[in-house]
Design a protein around this motif. Structure first.
Motif, PDB file in Angstrom:
ATOM      1  N   GLY A  41      -4.143   0.192  -0.387  1.00  0.00           N
ATOM      2  CA  GLY A  41      -3.259   1.381  -1.019  1.00  0.00           C
ATOM      3  C   GLY A  41      -2.643   1.570  -0.292  1.00  0.00           C
ATOM      4  O   GLY A  41      -1.302   3.087  -0.494  1.00  0.00           O
ATOM      5  N   LYS A  42      -2.589   2.519   1.024  1.00  0.00           N
ATOM      6  CA  LYS A  42      -1.555   3.474   2.031  1.00  0.00           C
ATOM      7  C   LYS A  42      -0.951   2.432   2.645  1.00  0.00           C
ATOM      8  O   LYS A  42       0.728   2.681   2.654  1.00  0.00           O
ATOM      9  CB  LYS A  42      -2.779   3.546   3.501  1.00  0.00           C
ATOM     10  N   TYR A  43      -1.106   0.920   2.733  1.00  0.00           N
ATOM     11  CA  TYR A  43       0.345   0.047   3.400  1.00  0.00           C
ATOM     12  C   TYR A  43       0.595  -0.816   1.875  1.00  0.00           C
ATOM     13  O   TYR A  43       1.612  -1.225   2.657  1.00  0.00           O
ATOM     14  CB  TYR A  43      -0.294  -0.435   4.598  1.00  0.00           C
ATOM     15  N   PHE A  44       0.434  -1.360   0.947  1.00  0.00           N
ATOM     16  CA  PHE A  44       0.703  -1.950   0.127  1.00  0.00           C
ATOM     17  C   PHE A  44       1.425  -1.520  -0.658  1.00  0.00           C
ATOM     18  O   PHE A  44       2.963  -1.327  -1.188  1.00  0.00           O
ATOM     19  CB  PHE A  44      -0.091  -3.395  -0.293  1.00  0.00           C
ATOM     20  N   SER A  56     -15.476   5.058   5.628  1.00  0.00           N
ATOM     21  CA  SER A  56     -15.264   4.947   3.974  1.00  0.00           C
ATOM     22  C   SER A  56     -15.003   6.605   3.873  1.00  0.00           C
ATOM     23  O   SER A  56     -14.522   6.597   2.695  1.00  0.00           O
ATOM     24  CB  SER A  56     -17.443   6.123   4.102  1.00  0.00           C
ATOM     25  N   TYR A  57     -14.786   7.809   4.376  1.00  0.00           N
ATOM     26  CA  TYR A  57     -13.668   8.595   4.333  1.00  0.00           C
ATOM     27  C   TYR A  57     -11.816   8.032   3.543  1.00  0.00           C
ATOM     28  O   TYR A  57     -11.876   8.111   2.507  1.00  0.00           O
ATOM     29  CB  TYR A  57     -13.792   9.484   4.832  1.00  0.00           C
ATOM     30  N   LEU A  58     -11.892   7.572   4.712  1.00  0.00           N
ATOM     31  CA  LEU A  58     -10.338   7.094   4.271  1.00  0.00           C
ATOM     32  C   LEU A  58     -10.685   6.206   3.270  1.00  0.00           C
ATOM     33  O   LEU A  58      -9.520   6.021   1.852  1.00  0.00           O
ATOM     34  CB  LEU A  58     -10.296   5.980   5.020  1.00  0.00           C
ATOM     35  N   MET A  59     -11.319   4.947   2.975  1.00  0.00           N
ATOM     36  CA  MET A  59     -11.385   4.310   1.982  1.00  0.00           C
ATOM     37  C   MET A  59     -11.802   5.371   0.393  1.00  0.00           C
ATOM     38  O   MET A  59     -10.835   5.143  -0.828  1.00  0.00           O
ATOM     39  CB  MET A  59     -12.805   3.288   1.478  1.00  0.00           C
ATOM     40  N   ILE A  85      -9.592  -1.940   0.864  1.00  0.00           N
ATOM     41  CA  ILE A  85      -9.274  -0.256  -0.867  1.00  0.00           C
ATOM     42  C   ILE A  85      -7.627   0.560   0.465  1.00  0.00           C
ATOM     43  O   ILE A  85      -7.449   0.678  -0.044  1.00  0.00           O
ATOM     44  CB  ILE A  85     -10.639   0.309  -0.523  1.00  0.00           C
ATOM     45  N   TYR A  86      -7.931   0.633   1.191  1.00  0.00           N
ATOM     46  CA  TYR A  86      -7.638   1.208   2.201  1.00  0.00           C
ATOM     47  C   TYR A  86      -6.124   0.816   2.452  1.00  0.00           C
ATOM     48  O   TYR A  86      -5.916   0.870   2.248  1.00  0.00           O
ATOM     49  CB  TYR A  86      -8.061   1.502   3.963  1.00  0.00           C
ATOM     50  N   LEU A 124      -9.938   5.168  -3.564  1.00  0.00           N
ATOM     51  CA  LEU A 124     -10.491   4.600  -4.474  1.00  0.00           C
ATOM     52  C   LEU A 124     -10.869   6.182  -5.720  1.00  0.00           C
ATOM     53  O   LEU A 124     -11.162   6.246  -6.330  1.00  0.00           O
ATOM     54  CB  LEU A 124     -11.740   3.606  -3.838  1.00  0.00           C
ATOM     55  N   LEU A 125     -11.866   6.928  -5.061  1.00  0.00           N
ATOM     56  CA  LEU A 125     -12.884   8.099  -5.833  1.00  0.00           C
ATOM     57  C   LEU A 125     -12.208   9.611  -5.311  1.00  0.00           C
ATOM     58  O   LEU A 125     -12.187   9.580  -6.258  1.00  0.00           O
ATOM     59  CB  LEU A 125     -14.290   8.077  -5.746  1.00  0.00           C
TER      60      LEU A 125
END
Length: 724
Positions: free
Chosen positions: A626-629, A342-345, A622-623, A349-350
């Protein structure tokens, strides 16, 4: 006990109406001992769980807040002033060491240099104070101790002649005297049912999607028992004998009355059964949520991916509450492994740092350490890894300096539990989890646990350096280096071209699993040759045991993305998360096995409805997106520098926003054009192009294999023409 609240709320509101920003030069806030509010709130939240009407508390040790706290601060005033006091608990007040009579509402401070001190006792709530004057205000610059006589400051240095150091007070967003920490509640808003079916004395209510909150019964009348059976599925709500959550209310209303149930529940369907003679007009609910803003987003040319992203967001919001929890039906506890994801997501997102630190502190608790976090060995290491990533994304050194002693004592506990060969191995009282997987061996020294310990030691080395503990910084670096060397000496099998799963009775086992191998890739512990071998022989090898939980799919897909396999990952996301959507999922599940049929999808833990159909770890797209696409990630703490490496992976276009500590990176990418802007830090855009890209006013650096880099200037928007 809040003695200050003998004054009426009316008087407080009246006073506030007289105050303006000009009369209050500084902003006061409630303050307390660092970590205590989080521990207190965690205890309150995690002990709300019930299972079929029975109270079900956590099965690990729960610490408590300190009940007696000393607060003080030195002020220098050019003129005398009066400060108001609001206190949670019994308290005394001193000015320059002299006690004032009773429990004063206000204190008069003469001009000059003065020390204001409050000592507060409160057992039910966290001892906290709110002080408001013109210059004398409570904030995180106040100093606190729990009377241990060892005050520690953010620099690790003593700051007075007695050898006593200081710990700065904690604060959050409790900026009104009428809103103390003990009054904290999540927000609520009305939510209507989308369908109600009546049959005799029964109602089946459908809210249309997974939700969470307080059930509201409108127009309830009669005497007798009202049974409420909740279901994440219709089948669960109808199965009154085996549904996971139920309530039974004993009613005696002569006239129609609206009632709101006192406990929050997770459900989509609610089956209400009433005794004869009882009646109920309608059912609605109050949806409960943490009011946090979406700062990140993602859209692309594939509508199924867009739908997966939106359901992932909703799943994540449902599980972002007082803390990052695992699932809203059960367990509603703070599990370190779930929270780590959840920290990574959250960072994509937030970017709500307070939710991360609240969760980390609630999980850690107090010294002495007597067991692993959640009793699980790997979950202790995820706690350290959470701090590693928190620093990388936020650059927050203050948090690390303040809580480094708790990090050190937890690591001391881990290091003391190594076996004679210096490896972590399950001991009495340890739960070695890894994943929910049939036949997964937990015997011996597991390569997976050693990798997590190595990353945790690296985290400790970084944190020790930040805390100015140079001796231990070197010590942890040495331990990490030696452990990584030992991992490859013990577990790397040249025939299998992978790390084996375990080492038992002094020998390698033959079993190869995905866990250690995929973590080794995104920890960057393998060399390039080993990475390619692991991708071929493990990650893309169907004979290696498959992963069925979104929990570990998160890491499997991350490892593949780190190896440049985004096209493969995009297909996997569509098959796996899209598979849940095709079965009617409105939030993502704790586990999904495409080979199961019908109600088999609802069962887990030997119970027909044991599976959570809304689990935080199900929101991992979400992660990944965001991070890899979009490809945005910090390359130095707090996005001082960052990399944007977009990968369309077969999409026609994509666009999104990645939040940063004080702004965002916005990116649009098609097959011929990229638009990117960033509000902080120095960014680098890295792309592949058949021909040299065009970007007005920018330096373009050519690397090997048609790869180019373009520097992103803060505050500007760059448009790049390229040829994918």
């Amino acid at each position: 006990m809040i003695l200050k609240y003998r004054n009426s709320l009316v008087l407080i509101v009246f006073f506030l109406s007289l105050c303006t920003e000009s009369t209050l030069a500084q902003k006061a806030t409630w303050i307390w001992y660092p970590g205590d509010f989080e521990i207190w709130l965690g205890n309150r939240m995690q002990n709300r769980r019930t299972e079929r009407g029975s109270f079900l508390p956590p099965f690990w040790k729960m610490d408590s807040h300190y009940v007696l706290i000393d607060f003080h601060k030195d002020f220098e005033l050019s003129e005398a002033e009066v400060a108001e006091l609001y206190v949670e608990g019994q308290y005394n007040v001193k000015i320059d060491g002299k006690s004032l009579f009773g429990y004063p509402d206000k204190i008069s401070i003469p001009a000059g240099k003065h020390r204001i001190s409050l000592k507060v006792f409160c057992q039910n709530n966290v001892p906290a104070i709110f002080v408001r004057g013109k210059k004398v205000i409570s904030d995180s610059s106040w100093l606190v101790t729990f009377e241990d006589k060892e005050w520690i400051d953010q620099s690790g240095k003593a700051s007075d002649q007695s050898g006593t150091s200081w710990l700065n007070a904690a604060a959050w967003n409790f900026d009104s005297p009428s809103s103390p920490p003990s009054a904290f509640k999540l927000a609520v808003k009305p939510q209507a049912a989308v369908k109600t079916e009546r049959s005799g004395q029964s109602l089946m209510v459908d809210f249309g999607k997974e939700t969470f909150g307080f059930l509201k019964l409108q127009g309830l009348k009669g005497k007798g028992t009202l049974g409420i059976y909740y279901g994440e599925s219709r089948e669960e709500a109808l199965d009154t004998a085996r549904c996971e959550t139920l309530d039974k209310l004993h009613i005696g209303f002569d006239k129609k009355k609206d009632t709101i149930h006192t406990l929050t529940r997770a459900f989509r369907y609610v089956n209400i059964q009433m005794d004869p003679g009882m009646s109920l007009d309608s059912v609605s609910m109050l949806y409960e949520y943490l009011p946090v803003e979406d700062k990140g987003n993602f859209r692309c040319s594939d509508e199924e991916i867009n739908r997966i992203y939106e359901v992932s967001k909703y799943t994540f919001h449902l599980n972002t509450r007082e803390f990052f929890i695992d699932g809203i039906k059960r367990d509603r506890w703070i599990w370190s492994g779930d929270a780590y994801q959840s920290y990574l997501m959250n960072y994509y997102l937030l970017f709500d740092s307070a939710s991360v630190t609240r969760t980390l502190l609630a999980l850690r608790g107090k010294d002495p350490v007597t067991s692993h976090v959640n009793t699980i060995m790997d979950y202790t290491f995820y706690w350290f890894m959470g701090i590693h990533d928190y620093y990388e994304y936020t650059g927050d050194k203050t948090f690390i300096r303040q809580f480094y002693p708790r990090m050190k004592s937890l690591m001391d506990y881990c290091l003391a539990r190594r076996n004679k060969d210096g490896m972590m191995e399950g001991m009495a009282g340890d739960w070695v989890f890894i994943d929910w997987a049939d036949g997964l061996s937990k015997q011996g020294e597991l390569s997976f646990e050693q990798l997590l310990l190595a990353r945790s030691l690296e985290t400790m080395a970084t944190s020790a350096a930040i805390a100015n503990d140079k001796v231990n910084a070197a010590h942890y670096n040495l331990l990490a280096s030696e452990l990584k060397k030992n991992i490859f000496g013990k577990y790397w099998n040249t025939d299998k071209q992978a790390l084996v799963h375990s080492y038992v009775n002094g020998q390698q086992t033959n079993n190869v699993t995905r866990y250690a191998n995929m973590f080794g890739i995104f920890f960057n512990y393998f060399n390039d040759t080993q990475k390619l071998a692991v991708k071929k022989h493990v990650l893309l090898n169907p004979s290696v045991q498959k992963i069925t939980t979104p929990y570990m799919r998160f890491y499997e897909l991350e490892a593949l993305c780190a190896m440049g396999e985004q096209p493969y990952v995009l297909k996997e996301i569509k098959d796996y998360w899209g598979g849940m959507l095709k079965l009617g999922a409105t939030s993502f599940w704790e586990e999904f096995d495409p080979g199961k049929k019908g109600t088999e999808h609802l069962a887990m833990y030997g119970r027909p409805f044991g599976k959570s159909l809304c689990h935080a770890w199900g929101a991992s797209p979400i992660y990944l997106l965001g991070k890899y696409f979009l490809g945005v990630k910090p390359t130095s703490p707090g996005y001082g520098t960052y990399l944007a490496e977009p990968e369309l992976a077969g999409l026609d276009w994509m666009e999104g926003t990645v939040p940063t500590p004080h702004g965002s990176v916005k990116l649009y990418c098609s097959k011929t054009e990229i638009r990117i802007s960033g509000t902080e830090g120095t960014g680098t855009l890295r792309i592949k192009s058949k021909t040299k890209p065009l970007c007005k006013g920018a330096k373009i650096k050519a690397l090997e294999n048609h790869v180019f880099e373009i520097q992103i200037i803060r505050g500007g928007t760059h448009t790049i023409q390229y040829n994918l």
